[in-house]
Design an enzyme around this catalytic site. Structure first.
Site, short mmCIF file in Angstrom:
data_model
loop_
_atom_site.label_atom_id
_atom_site.label_comp_id
_atom_site.label_asym_id
_atom_site.label_seq_id
_atom_site.Cartn_x
_atom_site.Cartn_y
_atom_site.Cartn_z
N LYS A 40 8.22 -6.00 -1.05
CA LYS A 40 8.27 -7.12 -1.81
C LYS A 40 8.82 -6.63 -3.18
O LYS A 40 8.49 -5.42 -3.62
CB LYS A 40 7.02 -7.89 -2.10
N ARG A 91 -8.63 -3.88 5.47
CA ARG A 91 -9.56 -4.94 4.77
C ARG A 91 -9.86 -5.81 5.73
O ARG A 91 -10.96 -5.54 6.31
CB ARG A 91 -8.71 -5.57 3.70
N SER A 129 -3.27 -6.22 -4.32
CA SER A 129 -2.55 -6.13 -5.77
C SER A 129 -1.82 -7.58 -6.07
O SER A 129 -1.99 -7.75 -7.09
CB SER A 129 -1.18 -5.20 -5.67
P1 ADP Z 1 1.95 -1.41 1.63
O1 ADP Z 1 3.33 -2.17 0.88
O2 ADP Z 1 2.44 -0.28 2.10
O3 ADP Z 1 1.21 -2.06 2.34
P2 ADP Z 1 -0.17 -1.38 -0.62
O4 ADP Z 1 -0.06 -0.69 -1.89
O5 ADP Z 1 -0.28 -2.82 -0.60
O6 ADP Z 1 1.33 -0.79 0.20
O7 ADP Z 1 -1.34 -0.68 0.37
C1 ADP Z 1 -1.40 0.53 0.72
C2 ADP Z 1 -2.55 0.69 1.56
O8 ADP Z 1 -3.73 0.45 1.07
C3 ADP Z 1 -2.65 -0.03 2.85
O9 ADP Z 1 -2.89 0.51 3.97
C4 ADP Z 1 -3.47 -1.28 2.53
O10 ADP Z 1 -3.92 -2.01 3.58
C5 ADP Z 1 -4.36 -0.48 1.65
N1 ADP Z 1 -5.14 -1.34 0.67
C6 ADP Z 1 -4.51 -2.37 -0.37
N2 ADP Z 1 -5.57 -2.88 -0.72
C7 ADP Z 1 -6.91 -2.64 -0.42
C8 ADP Z 1 -7.94 -2.80 -0.43
N3 ADP Z 1 -8.43 -3.86 -1.35
N4 ADP Z 1 -8.92 -2.20 0.20
C9 ADP Z 1 -8.87 -1.21 1.05
N5 ADP Z 1 -7.41 -0.96 1.31
C10 ADP Z 1 -6.46 -1.56 0.70
#
Ligand code: ADP
Length: 161
Positions: A40, A91, A129
């Site tokens: 995204k 999650r 996020s």
């Molecule tokens: P991506 O775009 O690679 O999914 P993110 O920054 O959204 O990148 O997430 C990176 C990792 O951290 C993923 O495995 C996601 O599931 C995990 N993650 C994101 N938010 C949380 C959370 N609140 N608790 C646990 N894991 C999380």
């Protein structure tokens, strides 16, 4: 054993930090890899996201986790660093399909590197996020969910917009 924790981190939240701290207990060496071009369109540039991860780690007193950016295939980055595992957070069940696909594809690309999942703490199981950005954009309080440097960076970002 070395591991890599990749993600968009746009921006890093306490949920990411929770997973990172769990992974750090299991692996001898952990590196965070911020993807330069996430799926995204990101709010923060790759360098801003990398810096925010670094500052957040400092806030919680972690000094032995380097933070890099990467572009291209994650598995190539993992091979270059010589890690045995890729760390991801889980999650709710909604994460599962995508994570399952990615893990199996990465295994196909290199069967020596395992993907290891850590369950987040219950209090962060709804945290992302995206939701943090949405709440902060409209002036809501996200101080419980992100490090202080991230809260400040979000304030700055939305002031500029
Ligand atoms: P991506 O775009 O690679 O999914 P993110 O920054 O959204 O990148 O997430 C990176 C990792 O951290 C993923 O495995 C996601 O599931 C995990 N993650 C994101 N938010 C949380 C959370 N609140 N608790 C646990 N894991 C999380």
């Amino acid at each position: 054993m070395k591991a890599l924790y990749p993600g968009s981190f746009d921006p890093i939240t306490n949920g990411h930090l929770d997973v990172l701290q769990r992974a750090r207990k299991v692996f001898d060496q952990l590196t965070v890899a911020v993807v330069e071009n996430p799926r995204k369109a990101p709010l923060f540039s790759a360098e801003e996201r990398r810096r925010l991860v670094e500052e957040s780690l400092k806030e919680v007193g972690i000094e032995d986790v380097p933070v890099i950016t990467y572009s291209g295939l994650l598995i190539e980055c993992a091979k270059r660093l010589g890690v045995v595992a890729i760390v991801r957070g889980l999650r709710a069940t909604s994460d599962f399909d995508y994570e399952f696909q990615m893990a199996l594809m990465n295994r196909d690309l290199d069967s020596d590197i395992e993907t290891v999942f850590f369950m987040t703490a219950g209090e962060y199981s709804f945290l992302s996020s995206s939701i943090v950005k949405e709440v902060k954009r409209y002036g809501g309080d996200v101080s419980k969910f992100v490090p202080r440097c991230v809260e400040r960076a979000l304030e700055e970002k939305f002031k500029q917009k």
